[in-house]
Design a protein around this motif. Structure first.
Motif, PDB file in Angstrom:
ATOM      1  N   ASN A 140     -48.847  13.275  12.736  1.00 27.28           N
ATOM      2  CA  ASN A 140     -49.384  11.982  12.301  1.00 27.28           C
ATOM      3  C   ASN A 140     -48.796  11.563  10.955  1.00 27.28           C
ATOM      4  OD1 ASN A 140     -50.977  11.787  14.585  1.00 27.28           O
ATOM      5  ND2 ASN A 140     -52.780  12.711  13.605  1.00 27.28           N
ATOM      6  N   GLN A 141     -48.653  12.521  10.060  1.00 21.99           N
ATOM      7  CA  GLN A 141     -48.071  12.212   8.756  1.00 21.99           C
ATOM      8  C   GLN A 141     -46.610  11.783   8.884  1.00 21.99           C
ATOM      9  OE1 GLN A 141     -48.681  15.563   6.164  1.00 21.99           O
ATOM     10  NE2 GLN A 141     -50.911  15.310   6.111  1.00 21.99           N
ATOM     11  N   LEU A 142     -45.873  12.476   9.757  1.00 22.66           N
ATOM     12  CA  LEU A 142     -44.476  12.097   9.968  1.00 22.66           C
ATOM     13  C   LEU A 142     -44.367  10.698  10.577  1.00 22.66           C
ATOM     14  CD1 LEU A 142     -42.923  15.420  11.339  1.00 22.66           C
ATOM     15  CD2 LEU A 142     -42.588  14.398   9.086  1.00 22.66           C
ATOM     16  N   GLU A 143     -45.256  10.400  11.523  1.00 24.63           N
ATOM     17  CA  GLU A 143     -45.252   9.077  12.150  1.00 24.63           C
ATOM     18  C   GLU A 143     -45.559   7.996  11.121  1.00 24.63           C
ATOM     19  OE1 GLU A 143     -44.852   6.231  15.093  1.00 24.63           O
ATOM     20  OE2 GLU A 143     -44.375   8.367  15.163  1.00 24.63           O
ATOM     21  N   LYS A 144     -46.557   8.262  10.287  1.00 24.76           N
ATOM     22  CA  LYS A 144     -46.919   7.297   9.249  1.00 24.76           C
ATOM     23  C   LYS A 144     -45.775   7.121   8.248  1.00 24.76           C
ATOM     24  CE  LYS A 144     -50.557   6.272   5.893  1.00 24.76           C
ATOM     25  NZ  LYS A 144     -49.660   6.016   4.762  1.00 24.76           N
ATOM     26  N   SER A 145     -45.167   8.247   7.883  1.00 27.66           N
ATOM     27  CA  SER A 145     -44.046   8.183   6.945  1.00 27.66           C
ATOM     28  C   SER A 145     -42.877   7.400   7.542  1.00 27.66           C
ATOM     29  CB  SER A 145     -43.602   9.601   6.586  1.00 27.66           C
ATOM     30  OG  SER A 145     -42.462   9.570   5.757  1.00 27.66           O
ATOM     31  N   LYS A 150     -39.717   2.448   7.637  1.00 32.21           N
ATOM     32  CA  LYS A 150     -39.194   1.298   8.379  1.00 32.21           C
ATOM     33  C   LYS A 150     -39.702  -0.008   7.772  1.00 32.21           C
ATOM     34  CE  LYS A 150     -38.679  -0.524  13.070  1.00 32.21           C
ATOM     35  NZ  LYS A 150     -38.968  -1.903  12.700  1.00 32.21           N
ATOM     36  N   SER A 151     -40.987  -0.001   7.394  1.00 32.07           N
ATOM     37  CA  SER A 151     -41.560  -1.201   6.787  1.00 32.07           C
ATOM     38  C   SER A 151     -40.875  -1.527   5.464  1.00 32.07           C
ATOM     39  CB  SER A 151     -43.063  -0.997   6.574  1.00 32.07           C
ATOM     40  OG  SER A 151     -43.626  -2.102   5.926  1.00 32.07           O
ATOM     41  N   LYS A 152     -40.646  -0.492   4.656  1.00 36.10           N
ATOM     42  CA  LYS A 152     -39.967  -0.709   3.380  1.00 36.10           C
ATOM     43  C   LYS A 152     -38.541  -1.207   3.597  1.00 36.10           C
ATOM     44  CE  LYS A 152     -42.562   2.665   0.637  1.00 36.10           C
ATOM     45  NZ  LYS A 152     -42.500   3.931  -0.130  1.00 36.10           N
ATOM     46  N   LYS A 153     -37.878  -0.616   4.596  1.00 34.17           N
ATOM     47  CA  LYS A 153     -36.504  -1.036   4.883  1.00 34.17           C
ATOM     48  C   LYS A 153     -36.469  -2.487   5.363  1.00 34.17           C
ATOM     49  CE  LYS A 153     -32.388   0.323   7.489  1.00 34.17           C
ATOM     50  NZ  LYS A 153     -32.114  -1.008   8.028  1.00 34.17           N
ATOM     51  N   ASP A 154     -37.439  -2.838   6.235  1.00 33.35           N
ATOM     52  CA  ASP A 154     -37.494  -4.218   6.727  1.00 33.35           C
ATOM     53  C   ASP A 154     -37.750  -5.195   5.584  1.00 33.35           C
ATOM     54  OD1 ASP A 154     -37.040  -3.301   9.247  1.00 33.35           O
ATOM     55  OD2 ASP A 154     -39.142  -3.364   9.878  1.00 33.35           O
TER      56      ASP A 154
END
Length: 434
Positions: A140-145, A150-154
């Motif tokens: 779950n932590q890896l998925e959130k990370s 991805k959000s930061k990159k977008d």
């Protein structure tokens, strides 16, 4: 130091510190502090929070990792040997490669399945403890990370695109403003910078109109001009008469036109190249249709601005784009071409009329005297038709005639002499009104 895999092999090179534990508190608040959990986690290349959580799950007790204090605690009193055994179990389940038992692994998440990728053997496999509670937490932590990255990159990409777009728009606006300013500045330059293209007459006329003497004399001059126009209208030769008269000496005039073209081709206006470039661009934009005056004006303005030419060049650009050569005779009496040219005059405004008309005459002269010297004999017919269509007037034609220089065509000037002489004698301001 002990071996990470728990073996006693002295040649095993992957080591970690031996666990150190200290009992703190008493009663229900008693807890065990793993003093060197940070060093152990670094040796395992894992998060100390994950290792601490593993100890709590295996011991059935609450556990906590404090990032600020770098402190790992497990509720209850536990011996160092007991906790060391659990740390070795953590290494076996979440660190060692299932294929080569090497600890040089990193976590990977694939379709919600936690896996390890080994830097030593290159293998990728599911971790040994798939059913462990810690497995789902790490996944779950890896998925959130992953989503956060991805959000930061977008966001960063979106910001970069916006900055690039803003920068491009700003540069485009600056370039347009600069070009527009240069074009307007060029139109407002004194007559001395115009190389005798008709603007000098326009400036001198404007200056004369501002004087008190000219203002006082205007009504009388206007009345005299109107009277002369009425008196001379009947004497004005028609386009057909001019064409018939010019056919008498056809062969001689063709020869003269060819000789004049050789001279005129050597020295042309400095802006001729830009005018021809703008004419080519306009021709491509319009195609073969000039039926929409608004579209003609819009495309013509764009072509003139891109070529860094003056407003006074617009009719010349239009002629060279749509009426030159073999088209000159038919286009000069075409209603569509006439409407388009009148729209250009209206759009430019009265202050540019003289420059527009004189440069139009020079375009006709260049076309029929330099590019197509065999057409010099029909140049007065073309000018007369433009005069009849209210595209040209007396002042515009005379302004062109007064700017003869080394780039002029002697054949065109000779052919147009009867028309120029009549305009001077008749003192008309425009074509006859029916």
């Amino acid at each position: 130091m002990i071996n990470i895999d728990g073996s006693d092999d002295p040649t095993y090179r992957y080591k970690m510190p031996r666990l150190e534990a200290r009992i703190e508190g008493r009663g229900n608040g008693i807890r065990t502090n793993v003093v060197n959990m940070k060093e152990i986690a670094e040796a395992l290349a894992r998060s100390p929070a994950h290792a601490t959580k593993y100890l709590g799950i295996e011991m059935g007790a609450q556990s906590k990792w404090n990032d600020e204090l770098d402190k790992a605690t497990v509720q209850g009193a536990h011996t160092a040997a007991e906790l060391q055994r659990l740390v070795l179990g953590f290494a076996r389940d979440f660190v060692l490669c299932p294929l080569c038992s090497n600890p040089e692994t990193v976590f990977k998440l694939r379709k919600d399945t936690l896996r390890t990728k080994c830097a030593a053997c290159g293998g990728t496999d599911d971790i040994a403890a798939q059913g462990h509670r810690l497995t789902s937490q790490i996944a779950n932590q890896l998925e959130k990370s992953k989503k956060d990255k991805k959000s930061k990159k977008d966001k960063k990409d979106k910001k970069d695109k916006k900055e690039k777009k803003d920068k491009k728009d700003k540069k485009s606006k600056k370039d347009k403003k600069s070009k527009k300013g240069k074009a307007e500045e060029a139109d407002d330059e004194p007559a001395g910078d115009d190389s005798g293209d008709g603007s000098s007459d326009e400036e001198s006329d404007n200056e004369g109109d501002e004087s008190p003497e000219a203002a006082a004399a205007m009504p009388e001059g206007a009345a005299a001009a109107a009277a002369a126009s009425a008196a001379g209208a009947e004497a004005m030769p028609s386009a057909a008469d001019l064409a018939d008269a010019l056919e008498i000496a056809e062969e001689e005039e063709v020869v003269e036109g060819q000789e004049a073209a050789a001279t005129a081709a050597d020295v042309v206006e400095d802006d001729l190249s830009a005018v021809l470039t703008a004419a080519e661009a306009l021709s491509e934009g319009l195609g073969k249709s000039v039926s929409n005056p608004s579209a003609v004006v819009a495309l013509l303005r764009a072509a003139q601005t891109r070529a860094m030419l003056r407003v006074g060049h617009r009719l010349a650009i239009f002629y060279l784009a749509c009426m030159r050569g073999p088209l000159s005779l038919s286009a000069s009496e075409s209603a569509e071409h006439r409407r388009a040219m009148l729209a250009v005059l209206d759009d430019a405004g009265e202050r540019h009329t003289l420059a527009l008309q004189s440069r139009l005459c020079r375009a006709v002269e260049y076309d029929l005297g330099v590019e197509h010297p065999e057409g010099a004999r029909v140049s007065p017919v073309v000018l007369r038709r433009l005069f009849d269509g209210h595209v040209l007037d007396k002042e515009g034609i005379e302004a062109w005639a007064a700017t003869e220089d080394s780039s002029s065509s002697a054949a065109v000037r000779t052919a147009c002499a009867p028309l120029l002489r009549w305009l001077k004698e008749a003192e008309v301001e425009g074509p006859e009104e029916e």
